[in-house]
Structure formats: C-alpha cells, structure tokens
Design a protein around this motif. Structure first.
Motif, PDB file in Angstrom:
ATOM      1  N   VAL A  95     -55.773  26.826 -90.646  1.00  0.00           N
ATOM      2  CA  VAL A  95     -54.401  26.406 -90.367  1.00  0.00           C
ATOM      3  C   VAL A  95     -54.381  24.906 -90.040  1.00  0.00           C
ATOM      4  O   VAL A  95     -53.582  24.138 -90.592  1.00  0.00           O
ATOM      5  CB  VAL A  95     -53.841  27.249 -89.193  1.00  0.00           C
ATOM      6  CG1 VAL A  95     -52.562  26.650 -88.641  1.00  0.00           C
ATOM      7  CG2 VAL A  95     -53.614  28.691 -89.661  1.00  0.00           C
ATOM      8  N   GLU A  96     -55.297  24.490 -89.160  1.00  0.00           N
ATOM      9  CA  GLU A  96     -55.287  23.083 -88.750  1.00  0.00           C
ATOM     10  C   GLU A  96     -55.673  22.150 -89.902  1.00  0.00           C
ATOM     11  O   GLU A  96     -55.100  21.065 -90.044  1.00  0.00           O
ATOM     12  CB  GLU A  96     -56.212  22.866 -87.552  1.00  0.00           C
ATOM     13  CG  GLU A  96     -56.048  21.486 -86.948  1.00  0.00           C
ATOM     14  CD  GLU A  96     -56.305  21.483 -85.453  1.00  0.00           C
ATOM     15  OE1 GLU A  96     -55.621  22.230 -84.721  1.00  0.00           O
ATOM     16  OE2 GLU A  96     -57.196  20.740 -85.024  1.00  0.00           O
ATOM     17  N   GLU A  97     -56.611  22.574 -90.737  1.00  0.00           N
ATOM     18  CA  GLU A  97     -56.960  21.747 -91.903  1.00  0.00           C
ATOM     19  C   GLU A  97     -55.774  21.612 -92.850  1.00  0.00           C
ATOM     20  O   GLU A  97     -55.502  20.527 -93.383  1.00  0.00           O
ATOM     21  CB  GLU A  97     -58.164  22.364 -92.643  1.00  0.00           C
ATOM     22  CG  GLU A  97     -59.481  22.154 -91.907  1.00  0.00           C
ATOM     23  CD  GLU A  97     -60.607  23.068 -92.399  1.00  0.00           C
ATOM     24  OE1 GLU A  97     -61.752  22.820 -92.003  1.00  0.00           O
ATOM     25  OE2 GLU A  97     -60.344  24.039 -93.156  1.00  0.00           O
ATOM     26  N   ASN A  98     -55.048  22.708 -93.047  1.00  0.00           N
ATOM     27  CA  ASN A  98     -53.841  22.641 -93.873  1.00  0.00           C
ATOM     28  C   ASN A  98     -52.848  21.642 -93.298  1.00  0.00           C
ATOM     29  O   ASN A  98     -52.259  20.841 -94.031  1.00  0.00           O
ATOM     30  CB  ASN A  98     -53.179  24.025 -93.949  1.00  0.00           C
ATOM     31  CG  ASN A  98     -53.633  24.841 -95.139  1.00  0.00           C
ATOM     32  OD1 ASN A  98     -53.120  24.679 -96.246  1.00  0.00           O
ATOM     33  ND2 ASN A  98     -54.598  25.714 -94.909  1.00  0.00           N
ATOM     34  N   LEU A  99     -52.665  21.675 -91.989  1.00  0.00           N
ATOM     35  CA  LEU A  99     -51.711  20.752 -91.356  1.00  0.00           C
ATOM     36  C   LEU A  99     -52.155  19.307 -91.531  1.00  0.00           C
ATOM     37  O   LEU A  99     -51.358  18.432 -91.871  1.00  0.00           O
ATOM     38  CB  LEU A  99     -51.550  21.092 -89.871  1.00  0.00           C
ATOM     39  CG  LEU A  99     -50.773  22.382 -89.579  1.00  0.00           C
ATOM     40  CD1 LEU A  99     -50.808  22.693 -88.093  1.00  0.00           C
ATOM     41  CD2 LEU A  99     -49.320  22.270 -90.054  1.00  0.00           C
ATOM     42  N   LYS A 100     -53.452  19.064 -91.315  1.00  0.00           N
ATOM     43  CA  LYS A 100     -53.942  17.686 -91.421  1.00  0.00           C
ATOM     44  C   LYS A 100     -53.786  17.137 -92.837  1.00  0.00           C
ATOM     45  O   LYS A 100     -53.547  15.940 -93.024  1.00  0.00           O
ATOM     46  CB  LYS A 100     -55.400  17.616 -90.971  1.00  0.00           C
ATOM     47  CG  LYS A 100     -55.521  17.685 -89.443  1.00  0.00           C
ATOM     48  CD  LYS A 100     -56.950  17.566 -88.997  1.00  0.00           C
ATOM     49  CE  LYS A 100     -57.024  17.446 -87.474  1.00  0.00           C
ATOM     50  NZ  LYS A 100     -58.403  17.659 -86.993  1.00  0.00           N
ATOM     51  N   LEU A 101     -53.889  18.034 -93.843  1.00  0.00           N
ATOM     52  CA  LEU A 101     -53.683  17.580 -95.220  1.00  0.00           C
ATOM     53  C   LEU A 101     -52.271  17.033 -95.414  1.00  0.00           C
ATOM     54  O   LEU A 101     -52.052  16.147 -96.233  1.00  0.00           O
ATOM     55  CB  LEU A 101     -53.899  18.735 -96.196  1.00  0.00           C
ATOM     56  CG  LEU A 101     -55.343  19.006 -96.576  1.00  0.00           C
ATOM     57  CD1 LEU A 101     -55.393  20.236 -97.485  1.00  0.00           C
ATOM     58  CD2 LEU A 101     -55.937  17.806 -97.301  1.00  0.00           C
ATOM     59  N   GLY A 102     -51.325  17.559 -94.641  1.00  0.00           N
ATOM     60  CA  GLY A 102     -49.949  17.084 -94.747  1.00  0.00           C
ATOM     61  C   GLY A 102     -49.797  15.641 -94.316  1.00  0.00           C
ATOM     62  O   GLY A 102     -48.814  14.978 -94.642  1.00  0.00           O
ATOM     63  N   ALA A 103     -50.779  15.131 -93.577  1.00  0.00           N
ATOM     64  CA  ALA A 103     -50.700  13.754 -93.070  1.00  0.00           C
ATOM     65  C   ALA A 103     -51.557  12.806 -93.905  1.00  0.00           C
ATOM     66  O   ALA A 103     -51.813  11.679 -93.491  1.00  0.00           O
ATOM     67  CB  ALA A 103     -51.147  13.712 -91.607  1.00  0.00           C
TER      68      ALA A 103
END
Ligand code: ATP
Length: 236
Positions: A95-103
């Motif tokens: 989940v956190e890796e997915n979020l960081k990809l958004g940035a």
C-alpha cells in the motif's frame, strides 16, 4: 480562477467519433461532474485530458496553458492526476509503495503527504505494509484516490469511483471526496454513473450524450430539471 478549459474537443477511435465538440470549464475549488450513459464518451474525455488519447481538434488548457497532445507524464507534471476506472493499483507492491509512486513527479519528501492520505484513509495506514492485491475493492479505490493525492494535483480527475462498490462504501468514498474538496481545496473533475450521488456532491455538472454536451450548470439547477429527473435520477 479557471483551472481547466476544454473547447470543441474531438477525439476518435479510428473512424468512430467519440467526442463531438466537447466544451467544459472547471473553476478552482469546485467539484465538476460529467453525467452520461454507458458509451456517452465520459472515459474518452478523461483520457484525452490526461494525454492518454490525442484529440483530433479542439483545445485543452490548464491555467491558460495548452496541455492538448502532451504525453501523460507531462500532463501529470503540469498538475493533473487521474484516478482511473478500475483503480489499477499495483497488486504486488505494498500500500505504501503504491502511495509513494503517486509522488514520483516530485523531488521533495512525500512524508507529510503520506500522513495526509493516512488521515483521510486510516485503513490504508493500518494496511500500509500489505500488498495492494489483498485489499478489498473499496480499499483499492481509497488507495487509488490516495495515490492521486500524493502528486498534490491542481486538478484531480476521478473516473467512476463508485464502480463495483456497495451503496454504503459509495457513500463513504463520496463523503471523503467532499471532505478533500472542502478541507484541502482539491479541485475535481468527476465522472460518475450514479447521478444521485454525483449531483449531491458536485457544484457544477454537465450531461454528455453521444459525444456532445447537451446540458450544463449548477447541480441544484440540474437536479430540478425534468429531463435529468426522468433520465438520470429515475423519477417519472
Ligand atoms: P462507460 O461508462 O461505459 O465507460 P463512457 O461514457 O466512458 O462509457 P467511452 O468509453 O468514452 O464511454 O466510449 C465512448 C464511445 O467510444 C463509445 O461509443 C464506445 O463504443 C467507443 N469506444 C470506446 N473505446 C473504444 C475503443 N477502444 N475502440 C473503439 N471504440 C471505442
């Protein structure tokens, strides 16, 4: 201030004309919704704005600058993030890796934005170390919205956020969408089949039929229209 201005947009799939001269405006701080039946051209409009399809004619301006025909990553860098239909999270990343990809378009530290996303979606914080593929449909939708927020967009485009969700989860997601708009001043362009909830959440709406805008205005006015009540809200 006008965030997005689309004029006379025409987009084709081969010989099929999916957008037949579409014009819309999105003002800063607003939620604008596009209503329309299956096949009306809603996804095509989003994809054309996002740079996933090239328009044949017409203009797309973001804060007065043309973005028509730019590659998708350039459109993201210009400030537009698309939360796609069907979510498209990366199932084998956490989940956190997915979020960081958004940035990924930003060089600064996304930590404070992660905290912001976790404030709005506490379940994502709880599950941050799990692979996204294990999330429920509603949680994947939350993740997709959270990922879109991580780019700190000047315009967030949401394609059918209620797709496949129960009425209860749909209410929950739209509650969060409304809060993000009110509290974080996120300007949004929302495509949604569920006209009831779209018109209740958005400030301005447009009706797209067979590639053309046939009606537009403040949502309270649209909700009072006989045609909208009959064809989109299911009232006789
Ligand atoms: P939905 O809610 O079903 O996604 P929509 O309003 O988003 O509908 P679009 O997907 O934008 O509609 O489709 C607009 C028109 O373009 C439709 O007539 C559709 O049949 C056609 N179309 C969409 N995708 C393609 C494609 N890949 N190839 C050919 N025609 C397509």
């Amino acid at each position: 201030m006008t965030v997005l201005s689309v004029r006379n947009l025409e987009t084709f799939y081969g010989a099929i004309m999916a957008l037949r001269g579409v014009s819309i405006d999105v003002t800063e701080g607003e939620i604008v919704t596009i209503l329309g039946a299956n096949g009306a051209g809603k996804s095509t409009l989003m994809k054309t704005i996002a740079g996933l399809m090239d328009p044949e004619k017409g203009s797309i301006e973001l804060f007065g600058q043309s973005i028509a025909g730019l590659e998708p990553d350039r459109v993201v860098r210009a400030g537009v993030s698309l939360v796609p239909e069907g979510r498209e999270v990366f199932p084998y990343l956490t989940v956190e890796e997915n979020l960081k990809l958004g940035a990924y378009t930003r060089r600064d530290d996304p930590a404070s934005d992660l905290e912001l996303v976790y404030d709005y979606f506490p379940i994502l914080k709880e599950r941050r170390k799990q692979n996204a593929g294990y999330l429920s449909g509603g949680q994947q939708q939350m993740l997709a919205i959270g990922r879109g927020l991580m780019a700190r967009p000047r315009l967030m485009m949401l394609d059918e956020p209620s797709l496949g969700l129960s009425p209860l989860l749909t209410q929950e997601i739209f509650g969060i969408i409304a809060r993000l708009n009110a509290e974080q001043k996120v300007t949004m362009l929302l495509v949604e089949q569920n006209a009831h909830i779209a018109l209740a959440t958005a400030h301005t709406g447009y009706v797209l039929e067979m590639g053309r805008i046939v009606m537009g205005g403040p949502t309270e006015k649209l909700r009072a229209s006989d045609d909208i009540q009959e064809f989109y809200l299911g009232k006789a």
